[in-house]
Enzyme design. Structure first.
Site, short mmCIF file in Angstrom:
data_model
loop_
_atom_site.label_atom_id
_atom_site.label_comp_id
_atom_site.label_asym_id
_atom_site.label_seq_id
_atom_site.Cartn_x
_atom_site.Cartn_y
_atom_site.Cartn_z
N LYS A 1 0.81 -1.21 0.00
CA LYS A 1 0.00 0.00 0.00
C LYS A 1 0.85 1.27 0.00
O LYS A 1 0.32 2.35 -0.23
CB LYS A 1 -0.97 0.00 1.18
CG LYS A 1 -1.91 -1.16 1.23
CD LYS A 1 -2.74 -1.39 -0.01
CE LYS A 1 -3.69 -0.31 -0.34
NZ LYS A 1 -4.80 -0.76 -1.24
N ASP A 2 2.16 1.16 0.22
CA ASP A 2 3.03 2.34 0.08
C ASP A 2 2.88 2.95 -1.31
O ASP A 2 2.91 4.16 -1.47
CB ASP A 2 4.51 1.94 0.25
CG ASP A 2 4.92 1.86 1.70
OD1 ASP A 2 4.03 1.81 2.56
OD2 ASP A 2 6.14 1.84 1.95
#
Ligand SMILES: Cc1ncc(COP(=O)(O)O)c(C=O)c1O
Length: 469
Positions: free
Chosen positions: A42-43
């Protein structure tokens, strides 16, 4: 060693690692996304959404980044918000793992726990509470990963090209879980485009997820799949999800996913998270049908380090029915699950039950819709009642007694009785979990009667021995 001039530059470029112990014919590579600075896939979406909001003028210096999340997107947003100089406020539920909550706080996020178990449209839902906060906070911006095009765009720009380059175009199958759909949609779109449609994209989905036709009920694995609140009027899917890129789904139970990651940790030396277990189980099933000519890439969203207290913890497995001990266990004493809907008329439910069970036998009261295909998740159960109580009440809901006590079917009886008392000293009826689903109910009286009977037997055996001394 690559050098980066800031943490934001260090996102992506995660490796492909070949699995060597599967015994399956195709080459299987995993893409462990825990190599990202925030520890998850999700970065990529977090920074992409932040940059797009800045470019669109939605986020300005001094602004506040807001999101509702099961954890990883919040961690990414908090990390890059800190790096870029924004305040971050994350709305989440206390059911996410403690490690994830602690990580959010460690990155400077203000954590707001919202535990109302209501549909998204309800004013007390996570979504509604966050939207109200944004409306009343000047400079606040809601990332809204579910409907934000910058989420899948991150994967068109990075994850897809990385897989294509690192396999030198040899990838034939891409397997990923589907949460917001950002990962599979963006990566799948890129791989389909560059391969002229040759790469097949497989959605690895929790068995109850509505994406692959499940009943939408809750599950333990965080991040993957789509849950439908029992009282929701409709099942709304995220706009980040592009269904046209998914060729097929593989449906995976919590128990299968957990067994797979525990096995892979020991056989391959890779400590993967729960949704990675869904992806790996799906990939292994798929790979069993493929040949030496195939190259399967499996995306692993996060690491097992965030789940040491759950999927990798023997006590947690026992308490949730994913492990069983030998000897007398709770499951032996549980009554098989009988359930009535919350809105059922008390008298009619009581009449129906009277012909099958005793008046004081416990019955579960379902929170919302009936679940035709599977044993319910504990979140689907509003409480317990009895035919006798139902006969006196207008509705089953009014006759329901809430219970916070859940026991694993494989827990030894004495230890389970002690654990139940520590959870709620006044408990009367517990939900019994088998493979993470509610398989029955057990009463305190039943557990205690068994303990007394067995401790009596022990005393009888010991008595002569004592007498000889
Ligand atoms: C652990 C985990 N697995 C899988 C996913 C699903 O990824 P996506 O939202 O890109 O579909 C998420 C997303 O939040 C996640 O946190």
């Amino acid at each position: 060693m690559t050098r980066f001039e800031s943490v934001a530059e260090a996102i992506g470029g995660t490796p492909l690692i070949r699995l060597t112990k599967t015994g399956l014919r195709p080459r299987i590579y995993v893409k462990p996304e825990w190599y990202n600075p925030g520890g998850s896939v999700k970065d990529r979406a977090a920074l992409s959404m932040l940059r797009a909001a800045e470019a669109d003028g939605l986020l300005r210096p001094g602004g506040t980044v807001v999101e509702t999340t099961s954890g990883n997107t919040g961690i990414g947003l908090a990390l890059y918000a800190a790096h870029l100089g924004y305040r971050s406020v994350i709305f989440t539920s206390s059911s996410i793992s403690k490690e994830k909550r602690d990580l959010l706080v460690a990155h400077g996020a203000e954590l707001r726990l919202v535990d109302a178990f209501v549909p998204k449209s309800h004013p007390d839902s996570l979504k509604s509470v966050a939207e109200r906060f944004v409306a009343s906070t000047p400079g606040a911006w809601l990332a809204n990963q579910y409907d934000n095009p910058a989420n899948p765009a991150a994967h068109v720009a990075s994850t897809g090209p990385e897989i294509w380059a690192d396999t030198e175009g040899a990838v034939t199958h891409f397997v990923a879980t589907v949460g917001t759909g950002g990962t599979i949609s963006g990566t799948g779109r890129y791989l389909k485009g560059i391969s002229g449609g040759r790469v097949r994209v497989i959605g690895a989905d929790p068995a109850t997820s509505s994406y692959s036709g499940g009943d939408g009920s809750q599950k333990f694995i965080e991040g993957a799949g789509h849950f439908v609140h029992p009282l929701a009027d409709e099942d709304v899917w995220p706009q980040s999800l592009d269904l046209s890129v998914i060729d097929a789904y593989e449906s995976v139970t919590d128990a299968e996913a957990i067994a797979t990651i525990r096995d892979v940790a020991r056989s391959e030396g890779l400590l993967a998270g729960g949704s990675s277990g869904v992806a790996l189980t799906a990939a292994f099933r798929l790979a069993a049908t493929l040949t030496e000519e195939d190259t399967v890439v499996v995306l692993l969203p996060d690491s097992g380090r965030a789940y040491l207290s759950t999927y990798y913890n023997d006590d947690w497995l026992l308490a949730n029915g994913f492990r069983a001990e030998s000897g007398a266990v709770v499951g032996d004493l549980a009554a098989p699950l009988r359930a009535v809907g919350r809105t059922r008329t008390g008298a009619s439910a009581a009449r129906e039950l009277a012909s099958v069970i005793a008046g004081d036998e416990p019955v579960a009261v379902l929170y919302g819709r009936p679940l035709p295909n599977a044993a319910p998740h504990h979140a689907d159960i509003a409480g317990w009642t009895t035919a006798a109580r139902l006969a006196e009440a207008d509705t089953a809901g009014a006759a329901a007694v809430a219970t916070g006590v859940r026991l694993g079917a494989g827990e030894p009886v004495a230890a389970a009785a002690a654990r139940a008392a520590s959870l709620d000293p006044d408990w009367q009826v517990a939900l019994v979990l088998d493979q993470g689903r509610v398989s029955g109910l057990v009463t305190r009286a039943r557990l205690n009667a068994h303990r007394v009977a067995t401790s009596g037997a022990t005393a009888a055996i010991l008595a002569p021995k004592v007498a000889t001394h």
